[in-house]
Design an enzyme around this catalytic site. Sequence first.
Site, short mmCIF file in Angstrom:
data_model
loop_
_atom_site.label_atom_id
_atom_site.label_comp_id
_atom_site.label_asym_id
_atom_site.label_seq_id
_atom_site.Cartn_x
_atom_site.Cartn_y
_atom_site.Cartn_z
N HIS A 168 38.58 25.66 35.10
CA HIS A 168 39.36 26.88 34.97
C HIS A 168 40.83 26.56 35.28
O HIS A 168 41.17 26.27 36.42
CB HIS A 168 38.84 27.96 35.92
CG HIS A 168 37.46 28.42 35.56
ND1 HIS A 168 36.50 28.74 36.49
CD2 HIS A 168 36.89 28.60 34.35
CE1 HIS A 168 35.39 29.12 35.86
NE2 HIS A 168 35.60 29.04 34.56
N HIS B 104 36.30 24.45 42.23
CA HIS B 104 36.89 25.68 41.67
C HIS B 104 37.83 26.33 42.68
O HIS B 104 37.88 25.92 43.83
CB HIS B 104 35.78 26.69 41.33
CG HIS B 104 35.04 26.39 40.09
ND1 HIS B 104 35.19 27.12 38.94
CD2 HIS B 104 34.15 25.40 39.80
CE1 HIS B 104 34.41 26.61 37.99
NE2 HIS B 104 33.78 25.57 38.49
N GLU C 188 42.88 27.83 38.31
CA GLU C 188 42.45 27.47 39.66
C GLU C 188 43.05 26.12 40.05
O GLU C 188 42.36 25.12 40.22
CB GLU C 188 40.92 27.46 39.73
CG GLU C 188 40.34 28.85 39.56
CD GLU C 188 38.87 28.88 39.15
OE1 GLU C 188 38.38 29.97 38.82
OE2 GLU C 188 38.23 27.81 39.14
N GLU D 33 34.19 26.34 46.04
CA GLU D 33 35.25 27.32 45.79
C GLU D 33 36.27 27.27 46.91
O GLU D 33 35.92 27.41 48.08
CB GLU D 33 34.64 28.73 45.76
CG GLU D 33 33.55 28.95 44.72
CD GLU D 33 34.12 29.38 43.38
OE1 GLU D 33 35.36 29.46 43.24
OE2 GLU D 33 33.32 29.64 42.46
ZN LIG Z 1 36.40 28.75 38.58
#
Ligand SMILES: [Zn+2]
EC number: 3.4.17.-
Length: 1236
Positions: free
Chosen positions: A921, A1018, A924, A1103
């Site tokens: 992504h 992420h 990010e 994350e």
């Molecule tokens: Zn992500």
Amino acid sequence: MSKLKVISEKSLTNNSRIVGLLAQLEKINNESTDSDTARYVTSKILHLAQSQEKTRREMTAKGSTGIEVLLSTLENTKDLQTMLNILNILVELISAGGGRRASFLVAKGSSQILLQLLTNASKESPPHEELMVQIHSVLAKIGPKDKKFGVKARINGALNITLSLVKQNLQNHRLVLPCLQLLRVYSANSVNSVSLGKNGVVELMFKIIGPFSKKNSGLMKVALDTLAALLKSKTNARRAVDRGYVQVLLTIYVDWHRHDNRHRNMLIRKGILQSLKSVTNIKLGRKAFIDANGMKILYNTSQECLAVRTLDPLVNTSSLIMRKCFPKNRLPLPTIKSSFHFPLPVIPVTGPVAQLYNLPPEVDDVVDESDDNDDIDLEAENEIENEDDPDQNFKNDDIETDINKLKPQQVPGRTIEELKMYEHLFPELVDDFQDYDLISKEPKPFVFEGKVCGPIIVPTAGEDASGSSGNLRKGIVMKEKVSPKGDEGDKKPVSMDVAKESVKANDGPSQQQLVDQNRTVSSAHGLNGDLVKALDRITLQSAPSQTAPGVSAETKKECTLPLSVLSCARACPNMAACGSVLFEGRAVQLGKLCCTGVETEDDEDTESNSSVEQASVEVPDGPTLHDPDLYIEIVKNTKSVPEYSEVAYPDYFGHIPPPFKEPILERPYGVQRTKIAQDIERLIHQSDIIDRVVYDLDSPNYIIPEEGDILKFNSKFESGNLRKVIQIRKNEYDLILNSDINSNHYHQWFYFEVSGMRPGAAYRFNIINCEKSNSQFNYGMQPLMYSVQEALNARPWWIRVGTDICYYKNHFSRSSVAAGGQKGKSYYTITFTVSFPHKDDVCYFAYHYPYTYSTLQMHLQKLESAHNPQQIYFRKDVLCETLSGNSCPLVTITAMPESNYYEHICQFRNRPYVFLSARVHPGETNASWVMKGTLEYLMSNSPTAQSLRESYIFKIVPMLNPDGVINGNHRCSLSGEDLNRQWQSPNPDLHPTIYHAKGLLQYLAAVKRLPLVYCDYHGHSRKKNVFMYGCSIKETVWHTNENATSCDVVEDIGYRTLPKILSHIAPAFCMSSCSFVVEKSKESTARVVVWREIGVQRSYTMESTLCGCDQGKYKGLQIGTRELEEMGAKFCVGLLRLKRLTSPLEYNLPSSLLDFESDLIESSCKVTSSVCLCFGCSPTTYVLDEDEPRFLEEVDYSAESNDDLDIELAENAGDYEPATQEEALSDSELSRTYLP
Ligand SMILES: [Zn+2]
């Protein structure tokens, strides 16, 4: 408590007075003796109930039958006085006991009995007033506690009885009051509300409410409450609009506002607003409100209320109504599709991209054709019963419940033959190292192998490339665009138009020359005159005074960047000052810049580079990964859809973490309503609005008005995202973000340049097309700013800036095309206010610390060039090409074998794999910083890193979505799709990086070398801390509450070990935020597919917060690149510990090398046992998208919902949940930092 109990037990045993009386009453009921006795007994009971709390308590105590006795008396008696006595007793009980006793009465069946009594009593003509008052009083209290009350009342015909009582006794306030209270209760049910409306209840309420009066304010208050409840029905609201009541309400409101000087009637004023709020839920109501000048009226009145804090509810409700009625605006764009076009090789058959392509070009996708669906369900309203809420039990239907889908499954993937294509990416599995010099200590010299192509301009501030001469801000300008297709395939270096004067003579510079030119010229010419002057000043002065106090000590410690790479062609005499003191050995790029800058400015003398040597000596080991010249070279190879020819300064100069802490910002009181009031002023004082476009990607030839005081914007550089800017007021700008390419939404990431500022002025920026319903910007996160002047002043860093930050729903309507088909949605605004520190500065703003694709390539090259090839086995391969032809790097890191003897080669080849990936992504960017930390750690000289390399072979795809990153996308690749939803069946043409990354994993599975760990890095935009998502069948099944077959599944709990270790060693990591539940919506993510299809048990998403931490060492601080990189390094350390726990027999490293040996065994036990225990009680957190609590201003004003969300909580109350630390961290620093 226990004392009370004793007393009550005692009184019971003593056969208390009340028990006796009740027994007596029961006896009377059974024997139906004369009413006199009943009257007498009940009056005695009433007396006791009125005078003694003890009595009231006993009667409603658990197990007491007193209420049954009273109710059955009430049902059977014909005696009026007895009835009144009993009703009075009930009133006494409820009045003193609050809701619990009312519920107790409901449980005993009192509503039905009382409604029946009401019906009977109404048959008398006229009905007995006192009886009616009492019945209504009791019903109004118990009704809200009875879920079926609305239906019961309607069936008993009570609605009209109450209504006609009011109609016939308007002047009798003693009777009307409880009736209105009961009407309020009836109308909580929408069917009742409509039915009452038909019988004139709305008109009736308007007979009661009126202009300011000191009399009967209690009645007025109740009437308004009732009215507000009634008007929630769309039928009633329409009735009110038709009769002109919106105007009436506004007039009454203004009257109370004017006369209620001491604010004693705040509740009445609030009630009027509540009624307006209800009526404006329908479109007609909003129109009537606007027509009656409601915006101006409420705006002015609420401005007058601002000074008095107790009137906040009025201001907030007014604000809510105005936001709702604010006419929806069209986003000022020609289309919401990205301004950049990239033709896809294949167009998917279904899905959002297909939809996008199938949309006829003439369709206006910015707004919906009509949003007249507002009152459609008017007719259907009668059918909807809204009182019996379906069970509110939380059940998330996103959790995978199909056990077969949870079990690992061998999906027939590609055959071994097909996977052979990946063999060449695993040479470590076959190499015999016969040709390697495994003994030599000579490090490999750095050779730059980058190709050169494409035009490069070091950044501008929004002027086009051929802008006015004399202004040096142009920087390095390469006139020629990317060589046309006809050119030699092998791109030759194109002559750079840097400083026409100096390079012109040099017709065909060799690549080396070019690089040298760059070194001396680029930096200086990349700056405008003022910057160069500033630079001059700095470098000519000795610098210590310019370094912030207290910086140096800390800086030195943390500094890891050596000056050794500093390779200025000719060192200037000020080198020592600018290099070693100003920059403390950290900002190599600036040292060089400032050095060359001075050199070009005035070529004084050039001697003694001994100081350079000296500077480099002081610096600790470790590679410097930033190199501006190399960056420029790499950028030339980076292919972007808009064919960028500029480089943003921050990417050129590089970023180092600032030496100070950046606390999570406290939300100022009332910031949202202030911002909204300013938005509303746009409508009220339209003449103050400038409304001038000052930047527009869609019209590249748009000429920015040459007026002073207008900020200049630019986003035409790698990872840049800003589509359009409109000046609203002198210092206020609306900013619009670009959609991801081949998509029409995903606006979140921004990165743009601003210049032309006046220092000291406060500028307000509003990004007006955000989509998420909430944001960490509401919880203390600040955007990032980079000042070039600051960078030149030895502060080359992104810092968190901005005040009055707020994220809220705005009045720009969002087309259903981009809102998942839902009509009537709005965009959200993130607003922040900044003031700039310097004149003639060039500043950049970003959503998070930028990390471009070219930066990655630079870092990889620097890592490669700096590593010790005797110690580290490092390979950088190309996994595949992306859609736009950029290469997706694949990195292999492990330790070189000690020798080429069989046993060493064997040990080498048999190391388990660890597979890591990041940045699928693009928005990010924090994931890239974590990955940088991982890579740097893996390439470092520390003994732990060496142990780690000797333990594993690392296969790393550091950027799964290069195209998305380059082109400033937030979520997607050029295919317009979220690549992390393509892992189940990636298309080789549309999702090449995913297809081949999966291929690598399939290959490893095919050759029986399944990785021990897979982790995809992420960033998380709505939560704090760093945490992991993993996959567990048991924890998933446990969460669906289906105890079904879960027990049959044998599952190793090893997936919990790594996160558990990380929670011990990584300060930003938070175990309690981790989740191991498999969601249906995530079934095609890397984590789930690598777990289920490939069979990697420890398959994770890690994350990292974009905001900050609310636990651990960094509690209360926003996250920075230092913390992110540390996380990446700690992840590696965690892997080493995992190795010990998973294969204790291989434990053969000297323990002195490791910093966590003492608790190794202990924690291994702890990990296991705590998990085991967990299955019994609380196995995992199922993590919802958002876990921030609500706060006062989080109000939904949207017309599409009737939600009553204006909850008046104390602002910021409980903004942060208390940290729920699973267990005390062993990290000693924690206690050191936070214990007083
Ligand atoms: Zn992500």
